[in-house]
Design an enzyme around this catalytic site. Structure first.
Site, PDB file in Angstrom:
ATOM      1  NE  ARG A  54      -2.934   0.420   3.314  1.00 44.94           N
ATOM      2  CZ  ARG A  54      -2.390   1.021   4.391  1.00 44.94           C
ATOM      3  NH1 ARG A  54      -2.045   2.307   4.325  1.00 44.94           N
ATOM      4  NH2 ARG A  54      -2.210   0.367   5.520  1.00 44.94           N
ATOM      5  CE1 TYR A 107     -16.240  12.151 -16.055  1.00 43.99           C
ATOM      6  CE2 TYR A 107     -15.002  12.081 -14.000  1.00 43.99           C
ATOM      7  CZ  TYR A 107     -15.888  11.515 -14.886  1.00 43.99           C
ATOM      8  OH  TYR A 107     -16.452  10.301 -14.605  1.00 43.99           O
ATOM      9  CG  ASP A 178      -8.055  16.183 -15.935  1.00 44.68           C
ATOM     10  OD1 ASP A 178      -7.454  15.548 -16.832  1.00 44.68           O
ATOM     11  OD2 ASP A 178      -9.071  15.744 -15.359  1.00 44.68           O
ATOM     12  CE  LYS A 203     -12.131   8.829 -19.501  1.00 41.98           C
ATOM     13  NZ  LYS A 203     -12.280   8.294 -18.156  1.00 41.98           N
TER      14      LYS A 203
HETATM   15  C1  LIG Z   1     -10.991  14.791 -18.112  1.00 47.18           C
HETATM   16  C2  LIG Z   1     -11.239  13.679 -17.130  1.00 47.18           C
HETATM   17  N1  LIG Z   1     -10.636  13.720 -15.942  1.00 47.18           N
HETATM   18  C3  LIG Z   1     -10.835  12.753 -15.020  1.00 47.18           C
HETATM   19  C4  LIG Z   1     -11.692  11.694 -15.259  1.00 47.18           C
HETATM   20  C5  LIG Z   1     -11.907  10.665 -14.200  1.00 47.18           C
HETATM   21  O1  LIG Z   1     -11.098   9.549 -14.425  1.00 47.18           O
HETATM   22  P1  LIG Z   1     -11.458   8.065 -13.946  1.00 47.18           P
HETATM   23  O2  LIG Z   1     -12.717   7.666 -14.617  1.00 47.18           O
HETATM   24  O3  LIG Z   1     -10.242   7.269 -14.358  1.00 47.18           O
HETATM   25  O4  LIG Z   1     -11.616   8.107 -12.465  1.00 47.18           O
HETATM   26  C6  LIG Z   1     -12.326  11.605 -16.489  1.00 47.18           C
HETATM   27  C7  LIG Z   1     -13.242  10.476 -16.765  1.00 47.18           C
HETATM   28  O5  LIG Z   1     -14.015  10.481 -17.693  1.00 47.18           O
HETATM   29  C8  LIG Z   1     -12.106  12.635 -17.450  1.00 47.18           C
HETATM   30  O6  LIG Z   1     -12.715  12.631 -18.645  1.00 47.18           O
END
Ligand SMILES: Cc1ncc(COP(=O)(O)O)c(C=O)c1O
Length: 380
Positions: A54, A107, A178, A203
């Site tokens: 962990r 998101y 992000d 992704k």
């Molecule tokens: C731009 C973006 N950031 C973060 C996330 C969240 O990621 P996760 O689904 O791997 O938790 C997503 C998910 O669609 C996303 O499109």
């Protein structure tokens, strides 16, 4: 930073070479997966040895090094069990009663987390349009953290990251980006001074819609320690197989991004001229609001398109049902082309149009993708 003849290796090469075992006789080409929750150990535990998985494990390290190399960070990234786990760790840096700047469109779960900070920790949320640089700079005054997505999900607005990062730092705020939509092949925010970059590895980095994983990367050992601490004590850790799959996927990132971006730019161009389409968003389009900024700061335009067909939300749903190659599914960044009407989620922002379809363009033959779209659009 890995170099060859004093030249830093390019992202395309790093995606293939970073995080490999040492180049020594008898070493494997790929890092092994170690399935063990603990390590033989005794005596003082000062954090220098692997002790318990962990806290750290050699199965995470190659991936953490590889993504860090791509983002041009000297320190390894911190891999998390999901993109949201990484985002939660970064947002936890905002102190109680602090100020958090977030995009109006991002998101949706990231915005839900920000709202939770407001309700439970008295954090003031300032929502901004990330393509309005002056507004973002004004909002960063007195902020603890400026959270940016660029291009944004699902509206594809493009932020002028160098300008925003510089101004936010002058105002004393941390900046986290992000970078999921762009990938480090197209945009490297740490090189403009961003404090933290986050990815939903789920992704493009993993790229095959078969794992859920996240990572945060920083050049600051103090911030890395805080992120590590959050991961370790909230237990937001990745499984060994997921990390192994993500590293395998990362090896082809450059080819996948190159192909899907080219497909996206071509499809966006054709869609814009289609009589059954009312609006297309893709930063590659010369008249797209993000085009000028993207051309200046990005090494490409990404592989996500925003599409509004004729017929409103009903037209969008009918279009999706009429497709045969494109797969109706949430998520993005896989080798396969997927799409969805974003407002089918009640939690999606109300300023996202009801008929907006987010298209994640894959690596199939562009003519097959076009033929499928064209027949579905004609059926409306
Ligand atoms: C731009 C973006 N950031 C973060 C996330 C969240 O990621 P996760 O689904 O791997 O938790 C997503 C998910 O669609 C996303 O499109």
């Amino acid at each position: 930073m890995p170099q060859f003849d004093n030249q830093p290796l390019t992202p395309a090469t790093l995606a293939v070479t970073a995080g490999r075992p040492p180049r020594e006789h008898g070493q494997p080409v790929n890092p092994p997966v170690v399935l063990s929750s603990t390590y033989a150990s005794q005596g003082p535990a000062d954090g220098s040895d692997l002790l318990y998985t962990r806290w750290d494990t050699e199965t995470w390290q190659p991936f953490e090094h590889a993504v860090a190399a791509l983002e041009r960070a000297e320190l390894p990234g911190v891999v998390f069990s999901s993109g949201m786990a990484a985002i939660a760790a970064v947002m936890s840096l905002v102190p109680d009663q602090g100020v958090l700047v977030v995009p109006r469109h991002a998101y949706h779960a990231s915005l839900i987390l920000a709202e939770e900070l407001a309700v439970k920790h008295g954090v003031t949320i300032r929502q901004v349009d990330v393509d309005d640089t002056a507004a973002v700079i004004a909002a960063s005054q007195g902020a603890s953290l400026v959270w940016i997505e660029s291009p944004t999900n699902p509206m594809l607005e493009v932020a002028d990251l160098p300008a925003i990062i510089q101004a936010a730092h002058r105002a004393g705020a941390l900046v986290a980006v992000d970078n999921t939509f762009a990938t480090p092949l197209v945009q490297r925010p740490l090189t403009w001074g961003a404090d933290i970059v986050v990815h939903s590895v789920t992704k493009y980095l993993a790229g095959h819609s078969d794992v859920v994983l996240g990572i945060a990367v920083t050049r600051s050992s103090e911030l890395r320690e805080k992120l590590w601490h959050h991961r370790t004590h909230h237990g937001a850790i990745a499984g060994p197989w997921e990390v192994w799959l993500a590293l395998r996927g990362l090896r082809t990132l450059s080819l996948r991004v190159e192909r899907s971006q080219a497909n996206a730019a071509e499809l966006a161009r054709r869609l814009q001229a289609h009589p059954q389409v009312t609006q297309v968003r893709h930063p590659s389009l010369p008249d797209d609001p993000g085009h000028v900024t993207a051309s200046r700061i990005m090494d490409g335009y990404g592989s996500v398109i925003g599409l509004r067909p004729v017929g409103g939300a009903d037209g969008a749903d009918r279009l999706i049902s009429a497709l045969r190659v494109w797969l109706p599914a949430t998520s993005l960044g896989g080798v396969e082309s997927t799409l969805e009407r974003r407002r089918r989620f009640a939690s999606e922002s109300e300023t996202v149009p009801e008929d907006l379809i987010r298209m994640s363009v894959g690596i199939e033959d562009v003519e097959d993708l076009w033929h499928d779209l064209d027949q579905a659009l004609r059926s409306l």
